[in-house]
Design an enzyme around this catalytic site. Structure first.
Site, mmCIF file in Angstrom:
data_model
loop_
_atom_site.group_PDB
_atom_site.id
_atom_site.type_symbol
_atom_site.label_atom_id
_atom_site.label_comp_id
_atom_site.label_asym_id
_atom_site.label_seq_id
_atom_site.Cartn_x
_atom_site.Cartn_y
_atom_site.Cartn_z
ATOM 1 N N GLN A 126 0.850 -1.201 0.000
ATOM 2 C CA GLN A 126 0.000 0.000 0.000
ATOM 3 C C GLN A 126 0.885 1.250 0.000
ATOM 4 O OE1 GLN A 126 -1.912 0.380 3.747
ATOM 5 N NE2 GLN A 126 -3.053 2.219 3.228
ATOM 6 N N GLY A 127 0.835 2.005 -1.085
ATOM 7 C CA GLY A 127 1.682 3.206 -1.202
ATOM 8 C C GLY A 127 0.891 4.475 -0.953
ATOM 9 N N SER A 129 1.574 6.716 2.354
ATOM 10 C CA SER A 129 2.408 7.702 3.068
ATOM 11 C C SER A 129 3.633 8.093 2.240
ATOM 12 C CB SER A 129 2.897 7.126 4.391
ATOM 13 O OG SER A 129 1.823 6.620 5.124
ATOM 14 N N SER A 161 4.819 -1.137 3.980
ATOM 15 C CA SER A 161 4.968 -2.463 4.602
ATOM 16 C C SER A 161 5.131 -3.548 3.541
ATOM 17 C CB SER A 161 3.742 -2.799 5.456
ATOM 18 O OG SER A 161 3.650 -1.924 6.543
ATOM 19 N N GLU A 244 -12.963 -1.343 8.232
ATOM 20 C CA GLU A 244 -12.046 -1.568 9.339
ATOM 21 C C GLU A 244 -12.553 -0.968 10.642
ATOM 22 O OE1 GLU A 244 -8.833 1.575 8.767
ATOM 23 O OE2 GLU A 244 -8.414 0.181 7.139
ATOM 24 N N SER A 379 -2.406 7.963 13.796
ATOM 25 C CA SER A 379 -1.663 7.906 15.062
ATOM 26 C C SER A 379 -2.583 8.181 16.260
ATOM 27 C CB SER A 379 -0.534 8.946 15.044
ATOM 28 O OG SER A 379 -1.097 10.231 15.137
ATOM 29 N N GLU A 381 -2.429 10.507 18.426
ATOM 30 C CA GLU A 381 -2.783 11.935 18.546
ATOM 31 C C GLU A 381 -3.902 12.289 17.565
ATOM 32 O OE1 GLU A 381 0.302 10.753 18.301
ATOM 33 O OE2 GLU A 381 0.983 11.168 20.352
HETATM 34 C C1 LIG Z 1 5.137 -0.185 11.063
HETATM 35 C C2 LIG Z 1 4.503 0.790 10.110
HETATM 36 C C3 LIG Z 1 3.948 0.321 8.937
HETATM 37 C C4 LIG Z 1 3.389 1.210 8.010
HETATM 38 N N1 LIG Z 1 2.914 0.729 6.820
HETATM 39 C C5 LIG Z 1 2.451 1.585 5.889
HETATM 40 C C6 LIG Z 1 2.071 1.106 4.585
HETATM 41 O O1 LIG Z 1 2.120 -0.101 4.289
HETATM 42 N N2 LIG Z 1 1.664 2.009 3.664
HETATM 43 C C7 LIG Z 1 1.587 3.349 3.934
HETATM 44 O O2 LIG Z 1 1.190 4.107 3.078
HETATM 45 N N3 LIG Z 1 1.961 3.838 5.157
HETATM 46 C C8 LIG Z 1 2.397 2.985 6.128
HETATM 47 N N4 LIG Z 1 2.798 3.455 7.360
HETATM 48 C C9 LIG Z 1 2.820 4.905 7.567
HETATM 49 C C10 LIG Z 1 1.840 5.416 8.591
HETATM 50 O O3 LIG Z 1 0.545 5.459 8.076
HETATM 51 C C11 LIG Z 1 2.356 6.806 9.017
HETATM 52 O O4 LIG Z 1 3.562 6.589 9.733
HETATM 53 C C12 LIG Z 1 1.368 7.541 9.885
HETATM 54 O O5 LIG Z 1 0.284 7.973 9.114
HETATM 55 C C13 LIG Z 1 2.030 8.761 10.588
HETATM 56 O O6 LIG Z 1 2.637 9.580 9.635
HETATM 57 P P1 LIG Z 1 4.159 10.052 9.812
HETATM 58 O O7 LIG Z 1 4.999 8.856 10.120
HETATM 59 O O8 LIG Z 1 4.523 10.846 8.596
HETATM 60 O O9 LIG Z 1 4.183 10.966 11.091
HETATM 61 P P2 LIG Z 1 3.668 12.487 11.174
HETATM 62 O O10 LIG Z 1 2.344 12.603 10.512
HETATM 63 O O11 LIG Z 1 4.762 13.375 10.719
HETATM 64 O O12 LIG Z 1 3.468 12.645 12.727
HETATM 65 C C14 LIG Z 1 4.572 12.821 13.636
HETATM 66 C C15 LIG Z 1 3.998 12.995 15.039
HETATM 67 O O13 LIG Z 1 3.185 14.179 15.070
HETATM 68 C C16 LIG Z 1 1.870 13.852 15.497
HETATM 69 N N5 LIG Z 1 0.891 14.669 14.752
HETATM 70 C C17 LIG Z 1 0.821 14.835 13.412
HETATM 71 N N6 LIG Z 1 -0.220 15.628 13.084
HETATM 72 C C18 LIG Z 1 -0.827 15.981 14.254
HETATM 73 C C19 LIG Z 1 -1.964 16.758 14.577
HETATM 74 N N7 LIG Z 1 -2.691 17.362 13.623
HETATM 75 N N8 LIG Z 1 -2.307 16.891 15.883
HETATM 76 C C20 LIG Z 1 -1.584 16.269 16.861
HETATM 77 N N9 LIG Z 1 -0.481 15.518 16.620
HETATM 78 C C21 LIG Z 1 -0.117 15.359 15.321
HETATM 79 C C22 LIG Z 1 1.687 12.390 15.171
HETATM 80 O O14 LIG Z 1 0.729 11.791 16.009
HETATM 81 C C23 LIG Z 1 3.084 11.838 15.438
HETATM 82 O O15 LIG Z 1 3.251 11.603 16.820
HETATM 83 C C24 LIG Z 1 3.355 2.595 8.302
HETATM 84 C C25 LIG Z 1 3.895 3.059 9.505
HETATM 85 C C26 LIG Z 1 4.470 2.181 10.393
HETATM 86 C C27 LIG Z 1 5.064 2.715 11.665
#
Ligand SMILES: Cc1cc2nc3c(=O)[nH]c(=O)nc-3n(C[C@H](O)[C@H](O)[C@H](O)COP(=O)(O)OP(=O)(O)OC[C@H]3O[C@@H](n4cnc5c(N)ncnc54)[C@H](O)[C@@H]3O)c2cc1C
Length: 394
Positions: A126-127, A129, A161, A244, A379, A381
Protein backbone atom coordinates in the site's frame (compact mmCIF):
# COMPACT_ATOMS: atom_id res chain seq x y z
CA UNK A 1 -18.73 -14.69 27.13
CA UNK A 2 -20.35 -14.35 23.69
CA UNK A 3 -22.82 -11.72 24.83
CA UNK A 4 -25.93 -11.95 22.67
CA UNK A 5 -24.38 -13.70 19.68
CA UNK A 6 -27.18 -15.58 17.97
CA UNK A 7 -27.10 -19.42 17.85
CA UNK A 8 -26.19 -19.15 14.14
CA UNK A 9 -23.22 -16.94 14.92
CA UNK A 10 -22.14 -19.20 17.75
CA UNK A 11 -22.28 -22.12 15.32
CA UNK A 12 -20.24 -20.08 12.87
CA UNK A 13 -17.63 -19.38 15.58
CA UNK A 14 -17.44 -23.12 16.33
CA UNK A 15 -16.97 -23.87 12.62
CA UNK A 16 -14.17 -21.27 12.38
CA UNK A 17 -12.44 -22.66 15.48
CA UNK A 18 -12.65 -26.21 14.20
CA UNK A 19 -11.36 -25.22 10.75
CA UNK A 20 -8.42 -23.32 12.28
CA UNK A 21 -7.56 -26.28 14.52
CA UNK A 22 -7.54 -28.70 11.60
CA UNK A 23 -6.27 -26.63 8.69
CA UNK A 24 -3.60 -24.34 10.12
CA UNK A 25 -0.21 -26.08 9.69
CA UNK A 26 1.36 -26.63 13.09
CA UNK A 27 4.77 -25.20 12.17
CA UNK A 28 3.12 -21.95 11.03
CA UNK A 29 1.01 -21.79 14.19
CA UNK A 30 4.01 -22.37 16.47
CA UNK A 31 6.15 -19.77 14.79
CA UNK A 32 3.35 -17.20 14.73
CA UNK A 33 2.69 -17.73 18.44
CA UNK A 34 6.41 -17.34 19.18
CA UNK A 35 6.42 -14.05 17.26
CA UNK A 36 8.89 -15.36 14.66
CA UNK A 37 8.96 -13.92 11.17
CA UNK A 38 7.35 -16.16 8.58
CA UNK A 39 8.61 -16.39 5.02
CA UNK A 40 6.49 -15.30 2.09
CA UNK A 41 6.24 -19.00 1.15
CA UNK A 42 4.68 -19.71 4.57
CA UNK A 43 2.12 -16.96 3.99
CA UNK A 44 1.35 -18.27 0.51
CA UNK A 45 0.93 -21.80 1.89
CA UNK A 46 -1.62 -20.54 4.44
CA UNK A 47 -3.39 -18.26 1.94
CA UNK A 48 -3.83 -21.17 -0.47
CA UNK A 49 -5.41 -23.26 2.29
CA UNK A 50 -7.82 -20.40 2.97
CA UNK A 51 -8.51 -19.91 -0.72
CA UNK A 52 -9.30 -23.62 -1.16
CA UNK A 53 -11.88 -23.27 1.64
CA UNK A 54 -13.24 -20.08 0.02
CA UNK A 55 -12.27 -18.02 3.10
CA UNK A 56 -9.45 -15.86 1.77
CA UNK A 57 -11.51 -12.92 0.51
CA UNK A 58 -13.26 -12.61 3.86
CA UNK A 59 -14.59 -9.12 3.10
CA UNK A 60 -15.29 -9.67 -0.59
CA UNK A 61 -18.63 -10.31 -2.23
CA UNK A 62 -19.34 -13.95 -3.13
CA UNK A 63 -19.58 -13.29 -6.86
CA UNK A 64 -15.90 -12.31 -6.85
CA UNK A 65 -14.69 -15.38 -4.96
CA UNK A 66 -15.16 -13.89 -1.49
CA UNK A 67 -17.03 -15.17 1.53
CA UNK A 68 -19.88 -12.68 1.38
CA UNK A 69 -19.68 -12.45 5.18
CA UNK A 70 -21.34 -9.60 7.04
CA UNK A 71 -19.76 -7.54 9.84
CA UNK A 72 -20.47 -10.11 12.60
CA UNK A 73 -18.83 -12.99 10.72
CA UNK A 74 -15.84 -10.77 9.91
CA UNK A 75 -15.58 -9.77 13.57
CA UNK A 76 -15.67 -13.39 14.76
CA UNK A 77 -13.18 -14.44 12.11
CA UNK A 78 -10.73 -11.72 13.07
CA UNK A 79 -10.92 -12.62 16.76
CA UNK A 80 -10.48 -16.35 16.16
CA UNK A 81 -7.55 -16.14 13.72
CA UNK A 82 -5.56 -14.17 16.29
CA UNK A 83 -6.43 -16.56 19.10
CA UNK A 84 -5.46 -19.55 16.96
CA UNK A 85 -2.06 -18.12 16.05
CA UNK A 86 -2.86 -17.87 12.34
CA UNK A 87 -0.62 -15.43 10.45
CA UNK A 88 -1.96 -12.32 8.81
CA UNK A 89 -2.47 -12.54 5.10
CA UNK A 90 -1.56 -10.06 2.37
CA UNK A 91 -3.67 -7.44 4.16
CA UNK A 92 -3.28 -4.61 1.59
CA UNK A 93 -4.57 -6.90 -1.17
CA UNK A 94 -7.31 -8.69 0.72
CA UNK A 95 -8.65 -6.02 3.07
CA UNK A 96 -7.97 -2.81 1.16
CA UNK A 97 -7.45 -3.16 -2.58
CA UNK A 98 -9.87 -6.06 -3.12
CA UNK A 99 -12.91 -4.20 -1.70
CA UNK A 100 -11.84 -1.05 -3.60
CA UNK A 101 -11.67 -2.92 -6.92
CA UNK A 102 -15.00 -4.64 -6.24
CA UNK A 103 -16.63 -1.27 -5.48
CA UNK A 104 -14.95 0.99 -8.04
CA UNK A 105 -13.11 -1.17 -10.59
CA UNK A 106 -14.23 -1.75 -14.15
CA UNK A 107 -15.34 -5.26 -15.06
CA UNK A 108 -12.02 -5.70 -16.90
CA UNK A 109 -10.09 -4.66 -13.76
CA UNK A 110 -12.09 -7.09 -11.61
CA UNK A 111 -11.28 -9.97 -13.98
CA UNK A 112 -7.66 -8.93 -14.27
CA UNK A 113 -6.74 -8.20 -10.65
CA UNK A 114 -8.99 -10.18 -8.28
CA UNK A 115 -8.21 -13.80 -9.31
CA UNK A 116 -4.38 -13.40 -9.04
CA UNK A 117 -4.88 -12.12 -5.46
CA UNK A 118 -6.90 -15.21 -4.56
CA UNK A 119 -4.23 -17.41 -6.18
CA UNK A 120 -1.53 -15.54 -4.15
CA UNK A 121 0.26 -14.67 -7.40
CA UNK A 122 -0.07 -10.92 -7.01
CA UNK A 123 1.31 -9.70 -3.69
CA UNK A 124 0.38 -6.07 -3.05
CA UNK A 125 1.70 -3.28 -0.87
CA UNK A 126 0.00 0.00 0.00
CA UNK A 127 1.68 3.21 -1.20
CA UNK A 128 -0.08 6.00 0.67
CA UNK A 129 2.41 7.70 3.07
CA UNK A 130 5.28 9.85 1.86
CA UNK A 131 8.21 11.55 3.62
CA UNK A 132 6.12 14.72 4.18
CA UNK A 133 2.67 13.16 4.07
CA UNK A 134 1.70 10.80 6.87
CA UNK A 135 -0.98 12.09 9.22
CA UNK A 136 -1.58 14.83 6.68
CA UNK A 137 -1.99 12.36 3.84
CA UNK A 138 -3.56 14.86 1.46
CA UNK A 139 -0.17 16.66 1.35
CA UNK A 140 1.18 13.83 -0.83
CA UNK A 141 3.39 14.82 -3.75
CA UNK A 142 3.92 11.74 -5.91
CA UNK A 143 3.02 13.04 -9.36
CA UNK A 144 1.37 11.22 -12.24
CA UNK A 145 1.42 13.28 -15.44
CA UNK A 146 -0.79 12.12 -18.28
CA UNK A 147 1.09 11.42 -21.52
CA UNK A 148 -1.29 9.90 -24.11
CA UNK A 149 -2.46 6.50 -22.88
CA UNK A 150 0.05 6.51 -19.98
CA UNK A 151 0.82 8.37 -16.79
CA UNK A 152 4.47 9.19 -16.03
CA UNK A 153 4.95 8.73 -12.29
CA UNK A 154 7.62 10.27 -10.06
CA UNK A 155 7.91 10.41 -6.26
CA UNK A 156 8.68 8.58 -3.04
CA UNK A 157 6.51 6.44 -0.80
CA UNK A 158 7.51 5.89 2.81
CA UNK A 159 6.95 3.19 5.45
CA UNK A 160 5.59 0.83 2.79
CA UNK A 161 4.97 -2.46 4.60
CA UNK A 162 6.39 -5.58 2.93
CA UNK A 163 7.24 -3.79 -0.32
CA UNK A 164 10.28 -6.10 -0.42
CA UNK A 165 7.94 -9.06 -0.93
CA UNK A 166 5.43 -7.40 -3.24
CA UNK A 167 5.16 -7.43 -7.01
CA UNK A 168 2.45 -4.73 -7.16
CA UNK A 169 1.85 -1.46 -5.31
CA UNK A 170 -1.36 0.59 -5.24
CA UNK A 171 -0.45 4.23 -4.90
CA UNK A 172 -2.22 7.45 -4.16
CA UNK A 173 -0.82 9.90 -6.71
CA UNK A 174 -1.42 13.52 -7.55
CA UNK A 175 -2.90 13.80 -11.04
CA UNK A 176 -3.67 17.51 -10.78
CA UNK A 177 -2.94 20.45 -8.50
CA UNK A 178 -6.19 21.79 -7.04
CA UNK A 179 -6.88 24.47 -4.46
CA UNK A 180 -8.31 21.91 -2.07
CA UNK A 181 -5.49 19.44 -1.45
CA UNK A 182 -7.85 16.46 -1.06
CA UNK A 183 -8.87 16.96 -4.70
CA UNK A 184 -6.72 15.88 -7.65
CA UNK A 185 -5.60 12.59 -6.08
CA UNK A 186 -6.02 9.29 -7.97
CA UNK A 187 -5.35 5.58 -7.47
CA UNK A 188 -2.77 3.92 -9.71
CA UNK A 189 -1.96 0.20 -9.75
CA UNK A 190 1.75 -0.14 -10.49
CA UNK A 191 3.79 -3.30 -11.19
CA UNK A 192 6.97 -3.21 -9.11
CA UNK A 193 9.24 -5.48 -11.13
CA UNK A 194 10.31 -2.83 -13.64
CA UNK A 195 13.14 -0.31 -13.97
CA UNK A 196 12.50 2.93 -12.07
CA UNK A 197 10.99 1.24 -8.98
CA UNK A 198 13.47 1.00 -6.10
CA UNK A 199 12.75 -0.54 -2.69
CA UNK A 200 15.07 0.46 0.19
CA UNK A 201 14.69 -1.31 3.56
CA UNK A 202 14.01 0.47 6.88
CA UNK A 203 14.79 -1.57 10.02
CA UNK A 204 12.50 -0.67 12.91
CA UNK A 205 13.33 -0.54 16.63
CA UNK A 206 12.27 -4.18 17.13
CA UNK A 207 15.04 -5.19 14.70
CA UNK A 208 12.48 -6.10 12.06
CA UNK A 209 12.55 -5.45 8.30
CA UNK A 210 8.89 -4.84 7.60
CA UNK A 211 8.83 -1.30 6.20
CA UNK A 212 10.55 0.33 3.24
CA UNK A 213 11.03 3.42 1.20
CA UNK A 214 9.81 3.01 -2.38
CA UNK A 215 11.14 5.40 -5.00
CA UNK A 216 9.41 5.66 -8.34
CA UNK A 217 11.27 7.44 -11.14
CA UNK A 218 9.84 8.08 -14.61
CA UNK A 219 7.70 4.97 -14.50
CA UNK A 220 5.08 4.72 -17.27
CA UNK A 221 1.75 3.36 -16.05
CA UNK A 222 -1.06 2.63 -18.54
CA UNK A 223 -4.23 4.67 -17.98
CA UNK A 224 -6.19 1.41 -17.67
CA UNK A 225 -4.33 0.86 -14.37
CA UNK A 226 -6.11 3.83 -12.82
CA UNK A 227 -8.74 2.68 -10.33
CA UNK A 228 -11.85 4.84 -10.24
CA UNK A 229 -12.30 8.28 -11.77
CA UNK A 230 -9.32 10.62 -12.02
CA UNK A 231 -9.01 12.91 -8.99
CA UNK A 232 -11.60 11.03 -6.91
CA UNK A 233 -9.34 8.87 -4.74
CA UNK A 234 -10.03 10.77 -1.53
CA UNK A 235 -13.70 9.81 -1.32
CA UNK A 236 -12.86 6.26 -2.42
CA UNK A 237 -10.41 6.01 0.46
CA UNK A 238 -13.08 7.05 2.95
CA UNK A 239 -15.13 4.07 1.75
CA UNK A 240 -12.38 1.77 3.06
CA UNK A 241 -13.04 2.95 6.59
CA UNK A 242 -16.29 1.05 6.63
CA UNK A 243 -14.29 -2.18 6.39
CA UNK A 244 -12.05 -1.57 9.34
CA UNK A 245 -14.42 -0.22 11.94
CA UNK A 246 -13.76 -2.60 14.78
CA UNK A 247 -10.98 -4.80 13.53
CA UNK A 248 -8.66 -2.17 15.04
CA UNK A 249 -9.84 -3.30 18.47
CA UNK A 250 -7.44 -6.25 18.18
CA UNK A 251 -9.49 -8.24 20.68
CA UNK A 252 -8.07 -11.58 19.60
CA UNK A 253 -4.50 -10.29 19.83
CA UNK A 254 -5.00 -8.73 23.29
CA UNK A 255 -6.77 -11.82 24.62
CA UNK A 256 -3.87 -13.96 23.45
CA UNK A 257 -1.19 -11.62 24.85
CA UNK A 258 -2.96 -11.48 28.20
CA UNK A 259 -3.16 -15.27 28.38
CA UNK A 260 0.57 -15.37 27.59
CA UNK A 261 1.22 -12.78 30.31
CA UNK A 262 -0.66 -14.86 32.86
CA UNK A 263 1.17 -18.05 31.85
CA UNK A 264 4.49 -16.20 32.01
CA UNK A 265 3.68 -14.89 35.49
CA UNK A 266 2.80 -18.38 36.67
CA UNK A 267 5.95 -20.05 35.42
CA UNK A 268 8.46 -17.30 36.34
CA UNK A 269 9.76 -17.55 39.89
CA UNK A 270 11.61 -14.65 41.55
CA UNK A 271 13.10 -15.02 45.04
CA UNK A 272 11.24 -18.30 45.41
CA UNK A 273 7.82 -16.77 44.64
CA UNK A 274 5.97 -17.14 41.30
CA UNK A 275 5.40 -13.69 39.80
CA UNK A 276 1.70 -14.51 39.63
CA UNK A 277 1.60 -14.50 43.43
CA UNK A 278 3.03 -11.02 43.88
CA UNK A 279 0.34 -8.42 44.70
CA UNK A 280 1.85 -5.81 42.36
CA UNK A 281 1.66 -8.04 39.30
CA UNK A 282 -1.75 -9.41 40.22
CA UNK A 283 -3.02 -5.85 40.40
CA UNK A 284 -1.57 -4.98 37.00
CA UNK A 285 -2.97 -8.11 35.36
CA UNK A 286 -6.39 -7.49 36.88
CA UNK A 287 -6.40 -3.90 35.59
CA UNK A 288 -5.51 -5.09 32.08
CA UNK A 289 -8.18 -7.76 32.27
CA UNK A 290 -10.76 -5.09 33.17
CA UNK A 291 -9.58 -2.88 30.30
CA UNK A 292 -9.89 -5.79 27.88
CA UNK A 293 -13.40 -6.52 29.05
CA UNK A 294 -14.39 -2.85 28.67
CA UNK A 295 -12.94 -2.78 25.16
CA UNK A 296 -14.73 -5.97 24.26
CA UNK A 297 -18.14 -4.64 25.26
CA UNK A 298 -17.46 -1.33 23.55
CA UNK A 299 -16.59 -3.25 20.36
CA UNK A 300 -19.78 -5.29 20.73
CA UNK A 301 -21.80 -2.07 21.02
CA UNK A 302 -20.19 -0.69 17.88
CA UNK A 303 -20.80 -3.98 16.08
CA UNK A 304 -24.48 -3.91 17.06
CA UNK A 305 -24.76 -0.32 15.77
CA UNK A 306 -23.04 -1.33 12.57
CA UNK A 307 -25.43 -4.19 11.96
CA UNK A 308 -28.28 -1.75 12.58
CA UNK A 309 -26.66 0.63 10.05
CA UNK A 310 -26.17 3.46 12.54
CA UNK A 311 -22.50 3.23 13.52
CA UNK A 312 -20.71 6.58 13.83
CA UNK A 313 -17.41 6.64 11.94
CA UNK A 314 -15.79 8.59 14.80
CA UNK A 315 -16.31 5.79 17.31
CA UNK A 316 -13.76 3.75 15.36
CA UNK A 317 -11.15 6.11 16.79
CA UNK A 318 -12.06 5.14 20.37
CA UNK A 319 -11.86 1.44 19.61
CA UNK A 320 -8.63 1.72 17.63
CA UNK A 321 -6.92 3.91 20.23
CA UNK A 322 -7.88 1.76 23.21
CA UNK A 323 -7.14 -1.46 21.31
CA UNK A 324 -3.64 -0.26 20.42
CA UNK A 325 -2.94 1.06 23.94
CA UNK A 326 -4.05 -2.21 25.47
CA UNK A 327 -1.77 -4.34 23.27
CA UNK A 328 1.08 -2.00 24.12
CA UNK A 329 0.37 -2.13 27.85
CA UNK A 330 0.28 -5.94 27.92
CA UNK A 331 3.46 -6.44 25.88
CA UNK A 332 5.26 -3.74 27.89
CA UNK A 333 4.28 -5.43 31.13
CA UNK A 334 5.67 -8.74 29.88
CA UNK A 335 8.84 -7.05 28.74
CA UNK A 336 9.30 -5.31 32.12
CA UNK A 337 8.61 -8.47 34.03
CA UNK A 338 10.99 -10.37 31.76
CA UNK A 339 13.53 -8.42 33.78
CA UNK A 340 17.21 -7.81 33.09
CA UNK A 341 16.47 -6.11 29.81
CA UNK A 342 17.01 -2.50 28.99
CA UNK A 343 16.72 -0.83 25.61
CA UNK A 344 20.46 -0.75 24.85
CA UNK A 345 20.78 -4.48 25.63
CA UNK A 346 18.28 -5.25 22.95
CA UNK A 347 19.58 -2.83 20.40
CA UNK A 348 23.15 -4.15 20.62
CA UNK A 349 22.29 -7.82 20.43
CA UNK A 350 24.94 -9.45 18.24
CA UNK A 351 23.34 -10.88 15.15
CA UNK A 352 22.14 -14.44 15.62
CA UNK A 353 23.51 -14.60 19.16
CA UNK A 354 20.86 -13.69 21.69
CA UNK A 355 22.48 -12.56 24.96
CA UNK A 356 19.22 -12.81 26.89
CA UNK A 357 16.92 -15.77 27.46
CA UNK A 358 14.72 -16.30 24.41
CA UNK A 359 11.55 -15.57 26.39
CA UNK A 360 12.81 -12.18 27.46
CA UNK A 361 14.04 -11.31 24.00
CA UNK A 362 10.68 -12.29 22.59
CA UNK A 363 8.80 -10.13 25.08
CA UNK A 364 11.00 -7.12 24.45
CA UNK A 365 10.75 -7.55 20.69
CA UNK A 366 6.94 -7.75 20.91
CA UNK A 367 6.80 -4.64 23.08
CA UNK A 368 8.99 -2.66 20.67
CA UNK A 369 7.08 -3.90 17.66
CA UNK A 370 3.68 -2.91 19.16
CA UNK A 371 4.79 0.74 19.19
CA UNK A 372 3.68 0.84 15.56
CA UNK A 373 0.03 0.41 16.55
CA UNK A 374 -0.27 4.01 17.72
CA UNK A 375 1.43 5.29 14.55
CA UNK A 376 -0.08 3.59 11.51
CA UNK A 377 -3.69 3.71 10.40
CA UNK A 378 -3.97 7.12 12.12
CA UNK A 379 -1.66 7.91 15.06
CA UNK A 380 -2.86 8.13 18.68
CA UNK A 381 -2.78 11.93 18.55
CA UNK A 382 -4.88 12.01 15.37
CA UNK A 383 -7.42 9.63 16.95
CA UNK A 384 -7.57 11.89 20.02
CA UNK A 385 -8.19 14.90 17.78
CA UNK A 386 -11.10 13.07 16.15
CA UNK A 387 -12.52 12.02 19.53
CA UNK A 388 -12.22 15.57 20.86
CA UNK A 389 -13.82 17.21 17.83
CA UNK A 390 -16.48 14.73 16.77
CA UNK A 391 -17.46 12.94 19.97
CA UNK A 392 -16.66 15.36 22.80
CA UNK A 393 -17.29 18.35 20.51
CA UNK A 394 -14.45 20.35 22.05
C1 LIG B 1 5.14 -0.18 11.06
C2 LIG B 1 4.50 0.79 10.11
C3 LIG B 1 3.95 0.32 8.94
C4 LIG B 1 3.39 1.21 8.01
N1 LIG B 1 2.91 0.73 6.82
C5 LIG B 1 2.45 1.59 5.89
C6 LIG B 1 2.07 1.11 4.58
O1 LIG B 1 2.12 -0.10 4.29
N2 LIG B 1 1.66 2.01 3.66
C7 LIG B 1 1.59 3.35 3.93
O2 LIG B 1 1.19 4.11 3.08
N3 LIG B 1 1.96 3.84 5.16
C8 LIG B 1 2.40 2.98 6.13
N4 LIG B 1 2.80 3.45 7.36
C9 LIG B 1 2.82 4.90 7.57
C10 LIG B 1 1.84 5.42 8.59
O3 LIG B 1 0.55 5.46 8.08
C11 LIG B 1 2.36 6.81 9.02
O4 LIG B 1 3.56 6.59 9.73
C12 LIG B 1 1.37 7.54 9.89
O5 LIG B 1 0.28 7.97 9.11
C13 LIG B 1 2.03 8.76 10.59
O6 LIG B 1 2.64 9.58 9.64
P1 LIG B 1 4.16 10.05 9.81
O7 LIG B 1 5.00 8.86 10.12
O8 LIG B 1 4.52 10.85 8.60
O9 LIG B 1 4.18 10.97 11.09
P2 LIG B 1 3.67 12.49 11.17
O10 LIG B 1 2.34 12.60 10.51
O11 LIG B 1 4.76 13.38 10.72
O12 LIG B 1 3.47 12.64 12.73
C14 LIG B 1 4.57 12.82 13.64
C15 LIG B 1 4.00 12.99 15.04
O13 LIG B 1 3.18 14.18 15.07
C16 LIG B 1 1.87 13.85 15.50
N5 LIG B 1 0.89 14.67 14.75
C17 LIG B 1 0.82 14.84 13.41
N6 LIG B 1 -0.22 15.63 13.08
C18 LIG B 1 -0.83 15.98 14.25
C19 LIG B 1 -1.96 16.76 14.58
N7 LIG B 1 -2.69 17.36 13.62
N8 LIG B 1 -2.31 16.89 15.88
C20 LIG B 1 -1.58 16.27 16.86
N9 LIG B 1 -0.48 15.52 16.62
C21 LIG B 1 -0.12 15.36 15.32
C22 LIG B 1 1.69 12.39 15.17
O14 LIG B 1 0.73 11.79 16.01
C23 LIG B 1 3.08 11.84 15.44
O15 LIG B 1 3.25 11.60 16.82
C24 LIG B 1 3.36 2.59 8.30
C25 LIG B 1 3.89 3.06 9.50
C26 LIG B 1 4.47 2.18 10.39
C27 LIG B 1 5.06 2.72 11.66
Amino acid sequence: MDLNFSPEHQAFRAEVKSFLTQALPDDIRQRTLRGEKLSKDDHIRWQRILAAKGWLGHCWKKEYGGTGWGPIERFIWDEEVHLAGAPRRNIPAIDLLGPLIIEYGTEEQKQRFLPPILRSEHWWCQGFSEPQAGSDLAALKMRAVRDGDHYVVNGTKMWTSYAQESNWIFCLVRTSQEQKKQAGISYLLIPMDQPGVTVSPIITVGGVHAVNQVTIEDVHVPVENRLGPEGEAWSMTQFLLSYERIVGAGLGASTRYLAEARAFARRTVRDGVPLARTPRLREKLAALEADLMALKYTAYRVLADEVAGKAEASVVSVVKLRGAQLQQAITELMSEEGGQLSWPDVLTLPEGEPVVPVDDEYHAQQAFDRRKLTIYGGSAEIQKNIIARRILRI
